[in-house]
Design a protein around this motif. Structure first.
Motif, PDB file in Angstrom:
ATOM      1  N   LEU A 281      69.052  55.142  72.653  1.00 59.82           N
ATOM      2  CA  LEU A 281      69.327  54.489  71.380  1.00 59.82           C
ATOM      3  C   LEU A 281      69.087  55.441  70.218  1.00 59.82           C
ATOM      4  N   PHE A 282      69.740  55.190  69.084  1.00 50.12           N
ATOM      5  CA  PHE A 282      69.444  55.975  67.887  1.00 50.12           C
ATOM      6  C   PHE A 282      68.472  55.243  66.968  1.00 50.12           C
ATOM      7  N   SER A 283      67.928  54.126  67.443  1.00 54.33           N
ATOM      8  CA  SER A 283      66.820  53.465  66.745  1.00 54.33           C
ATOM      9  C   SER A 283      65.516  53.778  67.464  1.00 54.33           C
ATOM     10  N   MET A 284      64.456  54.022  66.679  1.00 53.56           N
ATOM     11  CA  MET A 284      63.137  54.242  67.267  1.00 53.56           C
ATOM     12  C   MET A 284      62.546  52.908  67.717  1.00 53.56           C
ATOM     13  N   TRP A 285      61.493  52.996  68.523  1.00 52.91           N
ATOM     14  CA  TRP A 285      60.794  51.788  68.960  1.00 52.91           C
ATOM     15  C   TRP A 285      60.350  50.936  67.773  1.00 52.91           C
ATOM     16  N   ARG A 286      60.034  51.551  66.651  1.00 53.26           N
ATOM     17  CA  ARG A 286      59.544  50.789  65.504  1.00 53.26           C
ATOM     18  C   ARG A 286      60.578  49.763  65.038  1.00 53.26           C
ATOM     19  N   ASP A 287      61.879  50.022  65.321  1.00 57.45           N
ATOM     20  CA  ASP A 287      62.949  49.138  64.880  1.00 57.45           C
ATOM     21  C   ASP A 287      63.491  48.263  66.000  1.00 57.45           C
ATOM     22  N   LEU A 288      62.859  48.295  67.158  1.00 54.85           N
ATOM     23  CA  LEU A 288      63.396  47.608  68.333  1.00 54.85           C
ATOM     24  C   LEU A 288      62.513  46.465  68.823  1.00 54.85           C
ATOM     25  N   VAL A 289      61.416  46.218  68.132  1.00 55.04           N
ATOM     26  CA  VAL A 289      60.484  45.154  68.532  1.00 55.04           C
ATOM     27  C   VAL A 289      60.449  44.101  67.435  1.00 55.04           C
ATOM     28  N   ASP A 290      60.818  42.879  67.776  1.00 55.81           N
ATOM     29  CA  ASP A 290      60.785  41.782  66.812  1.00 55.81           C
ATOM     30  C   ASP A 290      59.342  41.364  66.547  1.00 55.81           C
TER      31      ASP A 290
ATOM     32  N   ARG B 292      59.264  57.126  69.221  1.00 51.28           N
ATOM     33  CA  ARG B 292      60.125  57.521  70.331  1.00 51.28           C
ATOM     34  C   ARG B 292      61.448  56.763  70.291  1.00 51.28           C
ATOM     35  N   TYR B 293      62.465  57.408  70.890  1.00 49.37           N
ATOM     36  CA  TYR B 293      63.783  56.794  71.027  1.00 49.37           C
ATOM     37  C   TYR B 293      63.979  56.428  72.501  1.00 49.37           C
ATOM     38  N   PRO B 294      63.929  55.159  72.849  1.00 47.67           N
ATOM     39  CA  PRO B 294      64.067  54.802  74.259  1.00 47.67           C
ATOM     40  C   PRO B 294      65.524  54.788  74.719  1.00 47.67           C
ATOM     41  N   THR B 295      65.708  54.870  76.017  1.00 49.40           N
ATOM     42  CA  THR B 295      67.017  54.576  76.591  1.00 49.40           C
ATOM     43  C   THR B 295      67.153  53.058  76.709  1.00 49.40           C
ATOM     44  N   GLY B 296      68.361  52.602  77.015  1.00 45.62           N
ATOM     45  CA  GLY B 296      68.544  51.175  77.233  1.00 45.62           C
ATOM     46  C   GLY B 296      67.653  50.661  78.353  1.00 45.62           C
ATOM     47  N   ALA B 297      67.537  51.436  79.441  1.00 47.41           N
ATOM     48  CA  ALA B 297      66.704  51.011  80.565  1.00 47.41           C
ATOM     49  C   ALA B 297      65.244  50.896  80.146  1.00 47.41           C
TER      50      ALA B 297
ATOM     51  N   ARG C 206      70.100  57.361  57.272  1.00 43.18           N
ATOM     52  CA  ARG C 206      68.674  57.045  57.315  1.00 43.18           C
ATOM     53  C   ARG C 206      68.177  56.762  58.716  1.00 43.18           C
ATOM     54  N   LEU C 207      69.080  56.685  59.685  1.00 41.23           N
ATOM     55  CA  LEU C 207      68.698  56.744  61.096  1.00 41.23           C
ATOM     56  C   LEU C 207      69.040  58.162  61.563  1.00 41.23           C
ATOM     57  N   ALA C 208      68.029  59.017  61.657  1.00 39.87           N
ATOM     58  CA  ALA C 208      68.267  60.444  61.888  1.00 39.87           C
ATOM     59  C   ALA C 208      69.032  60.706  63.177  1.00 39.87           C
ATOM     60  N   ALA C 209      68.707  59.967  64.240  1.00 38.85           N
ATOM     61  CA  ALA C 209      69.374  60.202  65.517  1.00 38.85           C
ATOM     62  C   ALA C 209      70.840  59.808  65.455  1.00 38.85           C
ATOM     63  N   ARG C 210      71.174  58.788  64.664  1.00 40.52           N
ATOM     64  CA  ARG C 210      72.563  58.395  64.496  1.00 40.52           C
ATOM     65  C   ARG C 210      73.337  59.496  63.774  1.00 40.52           C
ATOM     66  N   GLY C 211      72.737  60.063  62.734  1.00 37.72           N
ATOM     67  CA  GLY C 211      73.385  61.162  62.036  1.00 37.72           C
ATOM     68  C   GLY C 211      73.541  62.387  62.914  1.00 37.72           C
ATOM     69  N   ALA C 212      72.520  62.668  63.743  1.00 40.92           N
ATOM     70  CA  ALA C 212      72.575  63.837  64.614  1.00 40.92           C
ATOM     71  C   ALA C 212      73.658  63.693  65.675  1.00 40.92           C
ATOM     72  N   LEU C 213      73.901  62.477  66.124  1.00 40.98           N
ATOM     73  CA  LEU C 213      74.956  62.256  67.115  1.00 40.98           C
ATOM     74  C   LEU C 213      76.305  62.701  66.566  1.00 40.98           C
ATOM     75  N   GLY C 214      76.607  62.324  65.344  1.00 43.43           N
ATOM     76  CA  GLY C 214      77.870  62.746  64.738  1.00 43.43           C
ATOM     77  C   GLY C 214      77.966  64.251  64.588  1.00 43.43           C
ATOM     78  N   GLN C 215      76.844  64.889  64.234  1.00 44.82           N
ATOM     79  CA  GLN C 215      76.856  66.335  64.078  1.00 44.82           C
ATOM     80  C   GLN C 215      77.097  67.040  65.419  1.00 44.82           C
ATOM     81  N   ARG C 216      76.532  66.484  66.498  1.00 42.72           N
ATOM     82  CA  ARG C 216      76.759  67.072  67.828  1.00 42.72           C
ATOM     83  C   ARG C 216      78.213  66.883  68.253  1.00 42.72           C
TER      84      ARG C 216
END
Length: 447
Positions: free
Chosen positions: A51-60, A79-84, A249-259
């Motif tokens: 995911l491009f969201s960190m754990w901080r944004d994935l727990v309700d 951390r950035y978890p996988t779907g699993a 503002r989601l760094a991993a999302r931006g990095a995906l596009g750059q890659r």
């Protein structure tokens, strides 16, 4: 009295389980119905994707309170978890904390009002919902509910390859033969790796799933010579498909596009623009994509169609829905997310008011609430269910309150579907053209 009946939640994914946690927190009876064998069944099908969201944004927050009582330890927020990992470390424990409130192998096949079909007005608002369930052993049952929250998602109804919204000619045959897939391939699996290594794969679509696939194929190309990707875009230019980069503002999302941009510039990915597929044609053991003006791509070995999803509304035929005719999203929500209007990727937080329907007590929540619109964040779903459950409980002040600020994408590019100048007023004007390798012109029609 319907308020003595449970709230029924359809789907045990992130939004559905969070909705149940909020209901428990408010002292409401709740039943979660999931046709899969466990929590996060759809998430597990893309479990190899990070995911491009960190754990901080994935727990309700309500879910965390429920989990804390069971001794659950929150993962590292940075951390950035996988779907699993998301399913293993959060969704499964949350379902366990809900206990018998979460039922698996229970497929919802119909929703209505007791004793009233869609046409009947008299006494409709006072009648409880009826939820028809098919169990794993083939049995049927009917549950009564005070409210129904449909969080069943869209995973099982991907959009077809055809540019007109219908399957392309030959698509069903090619898909049945295993030559067309609608999921991000797991190139860590030997069988998937063999299908793509040293071969040409057409990736159709411009969202994050397509970018993830392009990056994975580019990585495979470094190890397996001859591996190439053909990136097929319906729009006439790459535009903002790479996202906001460092401005996201989601760094991993931006990095995906750059890659993904780097993969194009390195020559592992060739770009074909302005191509709306009308047909898939066999060609000497390979496949040709043919567009609606009879142009073709070069021959390819595999096709990965990542053209978005659409909601399955078939089991809601007796519910009075208020849906936007284009997006199939709730009419009050649609203007906020319509890619015909903007591609900013920034959506105002919304809740019960925007998710309401002519059928009181019924709500689409989670990714299904977006209909055919792209780009949904878990944070959005958590805010939705917080507000909706508050409304069901009668706390309308809380339901109306905004309690979330969503991260911006850094993209602001006018209308998001076509390139015509008149379509680009949008939210804030058109982006400058992307400086990437030139798009490959389509080859002449092969007969």
């Amino acid at each position: 009295m319907t308020d003595k009946l449970p709230v029924v939640v359809v789907g045990a994914g992130p939004a559905g389980l969070a909705a149940a946690a909020h209901a428990v927190g408010r002292g409401l009876d709740v039943v979660v119905l999931e046709k899969g064998t466990g929590a996060g069944a759809a998430v597990r099908e893309w479990g190899h994707v990070r995911l491009f969201s960190m754990w901080r944004d994935l727990v309700d927050p309500a879910a965390e309170k429920l989990l804390a009582a069971s001794g659950w330890t929150r993962p590292d927020d940075s951390r950035y978890p996988t779907g699993a990992e998301w399913a293993d470390s959060y969704l499964e424990p949350l379902a366990a904390a809900l206990g018998e409130r979460a039922r698996f192998g229970a497929e919802v096949v119909g929703v209505s009002r007791r004793g009233r079909d869609r046409v009947v007005d008299a006494g409709r608002d006072q009648a409880p919902f009826t939820v028809r369930v098919r169990t794993a052993d083939g049995g049927e049952e009917r549950l009564l509910a005070r409210a129904v929250l449909d969080a069943s998602g869209t995973w099982e109804t991907p959009n077809p390859l055809g540019g007109d919204g219908l399957p392309a000619l030959g698509e069903a045959v090619a898909a049945a033969a295993g030559r067309v897939s609608y999921r991000i391939p797991d190139l860590g699996e030997e069988a998937a790796r063999e299908r793509h290594a040293g071969r040409v794969t057409a990736v159709v679509g411009r969202g994050h799933s397509a970018l993830t696939t392009l990056v994975a194929l580019a990585d495979l190309a470094e190890a397996e010579p001859g591996t190439r990707a053909l990136w097929v875009l319906r729009r006439g230019e790459v535009g903002d498909a790479f996202g906001g980069g460092a401005a996201d503002r989601l760094a991993a999302r931006g990095a995906l596009g750059q890659r993904a941009r780097a993969a194009v510039e390195a020559g592992h990915v060739e770009v074909v623009t302005g191509f709306r597929t009308a047909e898939i044609r066999p060609a000497h053991g390979r496949l040709l994509l043919v567009d609606d003006s009879a142009r073709t791509t070069e021959p390819v070995d595999e096709v990965v169609a990542l053209t978005g999803f659409r909601p399955d509304l078939s089991f809601l035929s007796e519910v009075r829905l208020g849906l936007d005719p284009a997006l199939q999203a709730p009419v009050e929500l649609a203007p906020l997310i319509d890619p015909n209007v903007h591609s900013c990727g920034t959506v105002y937080p919304h809740g019960a008011a925007e998710l309401s329907h002519p059928e009181p007590g019924f709500h689409l929540v989670g990714v299904k609430s977006y209909g055919r619109a792209p780009t949904f964040l878990a944070l959005t779903g958590y805010e939705q269910v917080r507000s909706v459950v508050a409304a069901v409980a009668g706390d309308h002040e809380s339901a109306a309150r905004v309690e979330l600020t969503l991260p911006e994408t850094g993209v602001c590019g006018g209308a998001g579907l076509f390139d015509e100048p008149e379509a680009r007023g949008g939210c804030c004007g058109a982006p400058a053209p992307e400086a990437v390798a030139p798009a490959r012109p389509p080859l002449p029609l092969v007969r």
